[in-house]
Design a protein around this motif. Sequence first.
Motif, PDB file in Angstrom:
ATOM      1  N   VAL A   1       0.855  -1.190   0.000  1.00 20.40           N
ATOM      2  CA  VAL A   1       0.000   0.000   0.000  1.00 20.40           C
ATOM      3  C   VAL A   1       0.889   1.237   0.000  1.00 20.40           C
ATOM      4  CG1 VAL A   1      -0.245   0.082   2.536  1.00 20.40           C
ATOM      5  CG2 VAL A   1      -2.000   1.108   1.098  1.00 20.40           C
TER       6      VAL A   1
ATOM      7  N   HIS B   1       2.603  15.556  -0.378  1.00 21.68           N
ATOM      8  CA  HIS B   1       3.193  14.919  -1.563  1.00 21.68           C
ATOM      9  C   HIS B   1       2.917  15.653  -2.860  1.00 21.68           C
ATOM     10  CE1 HIS B   1       2.750  11.544   1.312  1.00 21.68           C
ATOM     11  NE2 HIS B   1       3.932  11.231   0.875  1.00 21.68           N
TER      12      HIS B   1
ATOM     13  N   SER C   1      -8.515   3.889  -1.730  1.00 24.88           N
ATOM     14  CA  SER C   1      -9.248   4.522  -0.633  1.00 24.88           C
ATOM     15  C   SER C   1      -8.982   6.016  -0.710  1.00 24.88           C
ATOM     16  CB  SER C   1      -8.798   3.936   0.702  1.00 24.88           C
ATOM     17  OG  SER C   1      -9.554   4.479   1.756  1.00 24.88           O
TER      18      SER C   1
ATOM     19  N   ASN D   1     -12.898   2.880  -1.373  1.00 19.26           N
ATOM     20  CA  ASN D   1     -13.660   3.511  -0.309  1.00 19.26           C
ATOM     21  C   ASN D   1     -13.600   5.022  -0.509  1.00 19.26           C
ATOM     22  OD1 ASN D   1     -14.936   2.783   2.473  1.00 19.26           O
ATOM     23  ND2 ASN D   1     -13.755   4.634   2.857  1.00 19.26           N
TER      24      ASN D   1
ATOM     25  N   HIS E   1      -5.021   6.441  -1.104  1.00 17.11           N
ATOM     26  CA  HIS E   1      -4.331   5.285  -0.521  1.00 17.11           C
ATOM     27  C   HIS E   1      -4.554   4.120  -1.472  1.00 17.11           C
ATOM     28  CE1 HIS E   1      -3.937   7.478   3.321  1.00 17.11           C
ATOM     29  NE2 HIS E   1      -4.940   8.130   2.772  1.00 17.11           N
TER      30      HIS E   1
ATOM     31  N   PHE F   1       7.700   9.988   4.721  1.00 15.39           N
ATOM     32  CA  PHE F   1       6.744  10.412   5.730  1.00 15.39           C
ATOM     33  C   PHE F   1       6.723  11.930   5.733  1.00 15.39           C
ATOM     34  CE2 PHE F   1       5.660  10.563  10.469  1.00 15.39           C
ATOM     35  CZ  PHE F   1       4.319  10.555  10.196  1.00 15.39           C
TER      36      PHE F   1
ATOM     37  N   VAL G   1     -11.207  -2.649   1.137  1.00 17.08           N
ATOM     38  CA  VAL G   1     -10.548  -1.565   1.869  1.00 17.08           C
ATOM     39  C   VAL G   1     -11.619  -0.727   2.553  1.00 17.08           C
ATOM     40  CG1 VAL G   1     -10.475   0.016  -0.132  1.00 17.08           C
ATOM     41  CG2 VAL G   1      -8.833   0.298   1.728  1.00 17.08           C
TER      42      VAL G   1
ATOM     43  N   ALA H   1     -12.027   2.818   5.445  1.00 16.08           N
ATOM     44  CA  ALA H   1     -11.282   3.920   6.051  1.00 16.08           C
ATOM     45  C   ALA H   1     -12.065   4.565   7.178  1.00 16.08           C
ATOM     46  CB  ALA H   1     -10.957   4.976   4.995  1.00 16.08           C
TER      47      ALA H   1
ATOM     48  N   LEU I   1      -3.334  -4.632   5.506  1.00 18.21           N
ATOM     49  CA  LEU I   1      -2.347  -3.560   5.337  1.00 18.21           C
ATOM     50  C   LEU I   1      -2.960  -2.274   5.878  1.00 18.21           C
ATOM     51  CD1 LEU I   1      -2.379  -5.275   2.297  1.00 18.21           C
ATOM     52  CD2 LEU I   1      -0.137  -4.177   2.372  1.00 18.21           C
TER      53      LEU I   1
ATOM     54  N   SER J   1      -2.689   1.885   5.999  1.00 18.80           N
ATOM     55  CA  SER J   1      -2.127   3.147   5.518  1.00 18.80           C
ATOM     56  C   SER J   1      -2.634   4.246   6.442  1.00 18.80           C
ATOM     57  CB  SER J   1      -2.553   3.396   4.067  1.00 18.80           C
ATOM     58  OG  SER J   1      -1.954   4.567   3.565  1.00 18.80           O
TER      59      SER J   1
ATOM     60  N   VAL K   1      -2.552   8.227   7.993  1.00 17.16           N
ATOM     61  CA  VAL K   1      -2.182   9.644   7.917  1.00 17.16           C
ATOM     62  C   VAL K   1      -2.186  10.154   9.358  1.00 17.16           C
ATOM     63  CG1 VAL K   1      -2.807  11.925   7.055  1.00 17.16           C
ATOM     64  CG2 VAL K   1      -3.202   9.899   5.628  1.00 17.16           C
ATOM     65  N   LEU K   2      -1.082  10.762   9.746  1.00 14.51           N
ATOM     66  CA  LEU K   2      -0.931  11.209  11.130  1.00 14.51           C
ATOM     67  C   LEU K   2      -0.502  12.675  11.152  1.00 14.51           C
ATOM     68  CD1 LEU K   2       1.170   8.144  12.406  1.00 14.51           C
ATOM     69  CD2 LEU K   2      -1.311   8.433  12.499  1.00 14.51           C
TER      70      LEU K   2
ATOM     71  N   ASN L   1       1.761   2.012   5.344  1.00 12.46           N
ATOM     72  CA  ASN L   1       2.358   3.255   4.891  1.00 12.46           C
ATOM     73  C   ASN L   1       2.064   4.324   5.935  1.00 12.46           C
ATOM     74  OD1 ASN L   1       3.579   4.512   2.278  1.00 12.46           O
ATOM     75  ND2 ASN L   1       2.083   6.009   3.001  1.00 12.46           N
ATOM     76  N   LEU L   2       3.004   5.243   6.103  1.00  7.16           N
ATOM     77  CA  LEU L   2       2.802   6.392   6.984  1.00  7.16           C
ATOM     78  C   LEU L   2       2.917   7.665   6.159  1.00  7.16           C
ATOM     79  CD1 LEU L   2       5.043   5.662  10.100  1.00  7.16           C
ATOM     80  CD2 LEU L   2       2.583   5.330   9.872  1.00  7.16           C
ATOM     81  N   ALA L   3       2.006   8.602   6.400  1.00  8.42           N
ATOM     82  CA  ALA L   3       2.092   9.910   5.746  1.00  8.42           C
ATOM     83  C   ALA L   3       1.609  10.959   6.728  1.00  8.42           C
ATOM     84  CB  ALA L   3       1.247   9.932   4.469  1.00  8.42           C
TER      85      ALA L   3
ATOM     86  N   SER M   1      -6.166   9.604   9.715  1.00 10.64           N
ATOM     87  CA  SER M   1      -7.033   8.671   9.005  1.00 10.64           C
ATOM     88  C   SER M   1      -6.343   7.318   8.895  1.00 10.64           C
ATOM     89  CB  SER M   1      -7.481   9.201   7.636  1.00 10.64           C
ATOM     90  OG  SER M   1      -6.428   9.236   6.721  1.00 10.64           O
TER      91      SER M   1
ATOM     92  N   HIS N   1      -6.582   3.709   6.789  1.00 16.22           N
ATOM     93  CA  HIS N   1      -7.104   3.020   5.608  1.00 16.22           C
ATOM     94  C   HIS N   1      -6.656   1.575   5.712  1.00 16.22           C
ATOM     95  CE1 HIS N   1      -8.070   6.949   3.768  1.00 16.22           C
ATOM     96  NE2 HIS N   1      -7.152   7.324   4.649  1.00 16.22           N
TER      97      HIS N   1
ATOM     98  N   THR O   1      -6.726  -2.201   4.385  1.00 21.43           N
ATOM     99  CA  THR O   1      -7.028  -3.165   3.334  1.00 21.43           C
ATOM    100  C   THR O   1      -6.956  -4.550   3.961  1.00 21.43           C
ATOM    101  OG1 THR O   1      -5.971  -1.749   1.711  1.00 21.43           O
ATOM    102  CG2 THR O   1      -6.368  -4.038   1.065  1.00 21.43           C
TER     103      THR O   1
END
Lengths: 307, 307
Positions: A43, A51, A87, A121, A131, A306, B43, B45, B85, B87, B89-90, B121-123, B129, B131, B133
């Motif tokens: 993922v 980004h 997503s 989603n 995502h 990140f 998936v 969220a 998995l 994903s 967002v922080l 994944n981290l973003a 949020s 997500h 899967t």
Amino acid sequence: MDEFALIARIRERLKTDDPRVRLGVGDDAAVIAAPRDDVVVSVDAVVEGAHFDRRWLSWRDVGWRGMVGALSDLAAMRARPVCALLSLVLPDDLGEEAALALVDGAAEAAHAHGASIVGGNLARGPVVSQHTTVMGEAAHPLTRSGARPGDAIYVTGTLGAAALGWRLLAADAADDGPSFVARWRRPRARFDALPWLAHASACVDVSDGLAQDLGHLCAASGVGAALELPRVPVEPDHHAVAAAHGLDGDVLAASGGEDYELVFTCPASLDGPFTCVGEILEGEGVELRDADGRVRLLDASGHRHFG
Amino acid sequence: MDEFALIARIRERLKTDDPRVRLGVGDDAAVIAAPRDDVVVSVDAVVEGAHFDRRWLSWRDVGWRGMVGALSDLAAMRARPVCALLSLVLPDDLGEEAALALVDGAAEAAHAHGASIVGGNLARGPVVSQHTTVMGEAAHPLTRSGARPGDAIYVTGTLGAAALGWRLLAADAADDGPSFVARWRRPRARFDALPWLAHASACVDVSDGLAQDLGHLCAASGVGAALELPRVPVEPDHHAVAAAHGLDGDVLAASGGEDYELVFTCPASLDGPFTCVGEILEGEGVELRDADGRVRLLDASGHRHFG
């Protein structure tokens, strides 16, 4: 935006006749015919502000890039793509056409690489985020951890082009290098390189930058590497365009992210449409050697995911 | 937050000895041993502000709920869970301990249902949020579209409990019904019900609310349904607690979301730990019948996912 109307329009666009997809978008989950080989899943996410910036891309480009960034991880594992799930977080004021353009860009990228979007989603939130989960299959998945001292290091394509394109966009100078801008806006995942990886010992894709991604490969393999900067392949006008904007072409080539080329190692010497850029060593870390063989430290150590 | 330090701590927590997982978190992608059956993927969220509020849940609860919401879609497809998995967002100011608690909650939920988290994944972004899967396998996946006129409609467990719990939290009255609050904070996906689905013709999970999710099933199957409100199973103190807070217990049971129970249809009459709540009819739409057999319209038509 009306949720159900938008979902209905998205479903209509995501119909697929891929025989591997037994059931696509529209039920509680999608169904994929039992794969013969191992299943490879990953993922990846793109978040507005972190980004990308709406000024630099169409929504179609956003969807394309998000999909390719995810698919590229399958290529690095020597996996063939099968399907993807999307997503999305969309702000209330985004508008249905922008949402559909994003989905279209993602679907276009999926199809261009032989995959179908089979699920997703939608949620509301303050900024756009995408995502993308991708699923592939591989008879012999390749990891980051198989590199051994003495292996040669190869890269596909040219490097630093996407990073140069992004910097031209950020400097409002896209016209000075449209091909670089296109590399950033519309990257490709290198599934065409899978046959070349038959004898590879390890592989990673260039998402954070060559030096940094090679560093990840070395750390996972418990080895070091020497990277010969003059051998890193770049586009013919790379150094001239970079210099015209006060940028160091070598730094861009060694540390620019989002090219989605593949870096792979191989115990045997290989001939083909790829470039040898160095050698795996005992020890740890990546040494960058300039034309005189001196070790050079980069001032930009690459792109942090990140962020 | 330092990206690589946080990722290292997350990887350490997500190690798994599940033999189906050939390669877990840490490479470009995860590798799952070729499944014998069809692969089922979905998936889901959750977004802060739209789906939850920090005041109502611990970060561990957020992670748990996000994972169960996704896994429940596999149960509705009659699929056994394999892996997930994540994903995320922080926001910058969230703090590493909160991020780890969220991952721990998601991993705990995955393990409690027989799955492992194999990638993520981290973003960075303005709100949290998650997500999720999920991937499962099914020899005979069950869809929403197989219901036929005359089929009986069954539900597992009790309904409206999570919605009542959420309303108690929003009214700062959690002490008036801790078991309802727990149903909202810590739902379970009903994989234990998979054996009961052997003869089912269609299935959906209750995420948006019984009437609305049954409506989705009917639309997909091209049929209508009669739902007998007095037969919808609720917790013993459901009506009393609802009434004490000025809420209509029947409306909560028929339209409250996030119970993650299963609604399924079956051409044969079944006995078991589930409840018959109505019948599939020719036509379209869901008729809600009260104790006198009169058709009743709900004032709350359920929970919209895109919110």
